[in-house]
Design a protein around this motif. Structure first.
Motif, short mmCIF file in Angstrom:
data_model
loop_
_atom_site.label_atom_id
_atom_site.label_comp_id
_atom_site.label_asym_id
_atom_site.label_seq_id
_atom_site.Cartn_x
_atom_site.Cartn_y
_atom_site.Cartn_z
N PHE A 1 2.79 3.30 3.99
CA PHE A 1 2.70 1.97 4.54
C PHE A 1 4.08 1.44 4.84
N ASN A 2 4.15 0.43 5.66
CA ASN A 2 5.43 -0.13 6.05
C ASN A 2 5.25 -1.51 6.64
N PRO A 3 5.76 -2.57 6.12
CA PRO A 3 6.26 -2.77 4.77
C PRO A 3 5.22 -3.38 3.84
N SER A 4 3.99 -3.63 4.34
CA SER A 4 2.99 -4.20 3.45
C SER A 4 1.69 -3.41 3.57
N THR A 5 0.87 -3.53 2.52
CA THR A 5 -0.40 -2.82 2.51
C THR A 5 -1.45 -3.68 1.81
N ASN A 6 -2.69 -3.49 2.20
CA ASN A 6 -3.81 -4.19 1.60
C ASN A 6 -4.39 -3.32 0.50
N LEU A 7 -4.49 -3.84 -0.70
CA LEU A 7 -5.04 -3.11 -1.84
C LEU A 7 -6.41 -3.69 -2.18
N SER A 8 -7.43 -2.87 -2.10
CA SER A 8 -8.81 -3.29 -2.41
C SER A 8 -9.23 -2.67 -3.73
N TYR A 9 -9.94 -3.45 -4.53
CA TYR A 9 -10.42 -2.94 -5.82
C TYR A 9 -11.70 -3.65 -6.21
N THR A 10 -12.43 -3.03 -7.13
CA THR A 10 -13.68 -3.57 -7.63
C THR A 10 -13.56 -3.81 -9.13
N VAL A 11 -13.97 -4.97 -9.56
CA VAL A 11 -13.99 -5.32 -10.98
C VAL A 11 -15.40 -5.02 -11.50
N LEU A 60 -4.29 -0.37 -11.90
CA LEU A 60 -5.29 -1.41 -12.10
C LEU A 60 -5.87 -1.27 -13.50
N SER A 61 -5.79 -2.33 -14.26
CA SER A 61 -6.39 -2.38 -15.59
C SER A 61 -7.43 -3.48 -15.57
N ALA A 62 -8.70 -3.09 -15.74
CA ALA A 62 -9.80 -4.06 -15.72
C ALA A 62 -10.78 -3.68 -16.83
N SER A 63 -11.04 -4.62 -17.72
CA SER A 63 -11.91 -4.37 -18.88
C SER A 63 -11.36 -3.20 -19.66
N SER A 64 -12.13 -2.14 -19.83
CA SER A 64 -11.66 -0.99 -20.60
C SER A 64 -11.25 0.17 -19.68
N GLU A 65 -11.15 -0.09 -18.37
CA GLU A 65 -10.79 0.96 -17.42
C GLU A 65 -9.37 0.79 -16.92
N MET A 66 -8.71 1.93 -16.66
CA MET A 66 -7.38 1.91 -16.08
C MET A 66 -7.32 2.99 -15.00
N LEU A 67 -6.94 2.58 -13.80
CA LEU A 67 -6.83 3.49 -12.67
C LEU A 67 -5.43 3.42 -12.10
N THR A 68 -4.91 4.57 -11.67
CA THR A 68 -3.58 4.62 -11.07
C THR A 68 -3.67 5.37 -9.75
N GLN A 69 -2.99 4.81 -8.73
CA GLN A 69 -2.96 5.45 -7.42
C GLN A 69 -1.53 5.54 -6.94
N LYS A 70 -1.17 6.66 -6.34
CA LYS A 70 0.17 6.86 -5.80
C LYS A 70 0.18 6.40 -4.36
N VAL A 71 1.21 5.64 -3.98
CA VAL A 71 1.38 5.20 -2.60
C VAL A 71 2.81 5.52 -2.17
N MET A 72 3.02 5.67 -0.86
CA MET A 72 4.34 5.99 -0.35
C MET A 72 4.77 4.94 0.66
N LEU A 73 5.93 4.35 0.40
CA LEU A 73 6.53 3.37 1.30
C LEU A 73 7.50 4.11 2.20
N ILE A 74 7.26 4.01 3.50
CA ILE A 74 8.12 4.68 4.49
C ILE A 74 8.65 3.62 5.43
N LYS A 75 9.95 3.48 5.48
CA LYS A 75 10.57 2.50 6.37
C LYS A 75 11.25 3.19 7.52
#
Length: 75
Positions: A1-11, A60-75
């Motif tokens: 992404f460059n320079p902003s990105t939309n992050l969607s998640y479900t609780v 993302l830490s929500a309730s008892s769940e934790m998820l991690t995602q790798k993203v790359m910033l390219i300028k």
């Protein structure tokens, strides 16, 4: 992404939600969300205009769940 990105998640159940960004060395770059949220779908925008290109981790830490995602910033 460059320079902003939309992050969607479900609780999955009501509770405190923390959405954070870390650099490749594990240092906290920014807390995007740190609040109580009800069940549902959410979106937040991460604007990384002041950061350098590279790999970042979104955790993302929500309730008892934790998820991690790798993203790359390219300028």
């Amino acid at each position: 992404f460059n320079p902003s990105t939309n992050l969607s998640y479900t609780v999955p159940k009501d509770g405190n939600v923390v959405l954070s960004v870390y650099d490749i060395n594990g240092r906290l770059v920014e807390n995007l969300v740190n609040s109580y949220q009800e069940v549902g779908n959410y979106n937040t925008v991460w604007n990384a205009v002041n950061l350098s290109s590279g790999v970042y981790f979104v955790r993302l830490s929500a309730s008892s769940e934790m998820l991690t995602q790798k993203v790359m910033l390219i300028k």
